[in-house]
Design a protein around this motif. Structure first.
Motif: not given
Length: 325
Positions: A240-256
């Motif tokens: 789902e996040y494969l092509e998302r910006a790195p900051e989007d990935v880090t924010a969602r992963w830290v939230e998770a």
């Protein structure tokens, strides 16, 4: 006639194949697109100077051949048992693993053993092989920059299955077999915290979350002190996040991560890394692909088993088949 052999890819599988062939007396040339050997057995140093095992997290050893290799690494100080507390985690509910298997890590970095196996081999780094074309009874290799890399009697393709398919074009049956392997991505986030994260586990398989695995990096032997965590996304979330910006990935992963442990946490540094081809789903049953008549084959963790051990055994198996061809 002395056979010239090319190995494409210097992850563990390619290096294991190259080492076995070199030990058998064959001249071997290894081509690696990145800066050096290791592949997904990787440790990343951030701009702040922190290190994270952001790829393979640990390895196990069941096969006697790989057990012998792990013992050799341990004797050389390049691997050690990881005695971290492992369990499962789901929205604040922690379960410790009852049956603990022996887990190993590279020391001081995950790829230390791979680099040791590569010592003395002819490895050309920073070279991406784009074409492997039949030339008479041999194979001509060309880089993505159009550079001729030489003509070889045998070729080992040791890259993820989707990348192997075009390189195996001159062996259509092998290419078709490799094309059946789907490899899932993994978005990895490296997070550093100023204070200890309140979790009694050092590594956990995460359920009901965008995350699949988390690990406290400093709990591994040979690592520097500090509260550093590696967060691996599940295949579904990583897609789902494969092509998302790195900051989007880090924010969602830290939230998770916060949701999984049931605490509010705020890292002081985060870095994302995308492993586009992380896990075969599923791996092929055969340990290698090989065409003896054409003198070309493929190996990797997508052949035989999706583990560090599987990658090693696949490379050795292909070297043995190729040296007897």
């Amino acid at each position: 006639m002395e056979l010239r052999i090319a190995v494409i890819g210097a992850g563990l599988s390619g290096v294991a194949a190259a080492r076995a062939l070199h030990s058998a007396g064959f001249p071997v040339q290894v081509f690696e697109k990145s800066r050096g050997p290791g592949g997904r057995m990787a440790t990343r140093r951030t701009e702040a100077g922190d290190t994270f095992d952001h790829g393979a997290q640990y390895f196990t050893a069941r096969d006697p051949l790989f057990q012998a290799q792990v013992r050799a690494w341990m004797d050389a100080g390049l691997a050690a048992e990881w005695h971290g507390v492992i369990g499962t985690l789901e929205r604040g509910r922690v379960t410790r693993s009852e049956r603990e298997q022996v887990r190993y890590v590279g020391v001081p970095a995950m790829g230390s053993g791979v680099k040791q196996l590569a010592q003395g081999l002819d490895v050309r780094s920073g070279i991406r092989v784009e074409r492997v074309e039949r030339e008479g009874p041999a194979w001509r290799l060309t880089s993505d920059a159009g550079e001729g890399l030489g003509v070889f009697d045998r070729v080992v393709v040791a890259v993820p299955a989707p990348q192997a398919v075009p390189l195996l074009a001159g062996a259509p049956e092998l290419a078709a077999r490799a094309a059946t392997v789907r490899m899932e991505p993994c978005q990895s986030v490296m997070a550093r915290f100023a204070e200890p994260v309140p979790l009694e586990l050092d590594g956990a398989f995460v359920h009901g979350s965008p995350l699949s695995w988390i690990a406290r990096d400093a709990s591994k032997p040979g690592r520097a002190a500090g509260e550093r965590w590696v967060l691996h996304g599940s295949p579904e979330a990583s897609r789902e996040y494969l092509e998302r910006a790195p900051e989007d990935v880090t924010a969602r992963w830290v939230e998770a991560f916060a949701e999984a442990i049931g605490r509010d946490i705020r890292p002081v540094e985060t870095v994302a890394h995308r492993w586009r081809y992380a896990l075969p789903s599923p791996a092929l049953e055969e340990s290698t692909l090989f065409d003896a008549a054409l003198g070309i084959g493929a190996c990797g963790d997508w052949c035989g088993g999706p583990r560090v051990e599987g990658a090693f055994l696949s490379g050795v198996a292909l070297a043995r088949r190729l040296s007897g061809a």
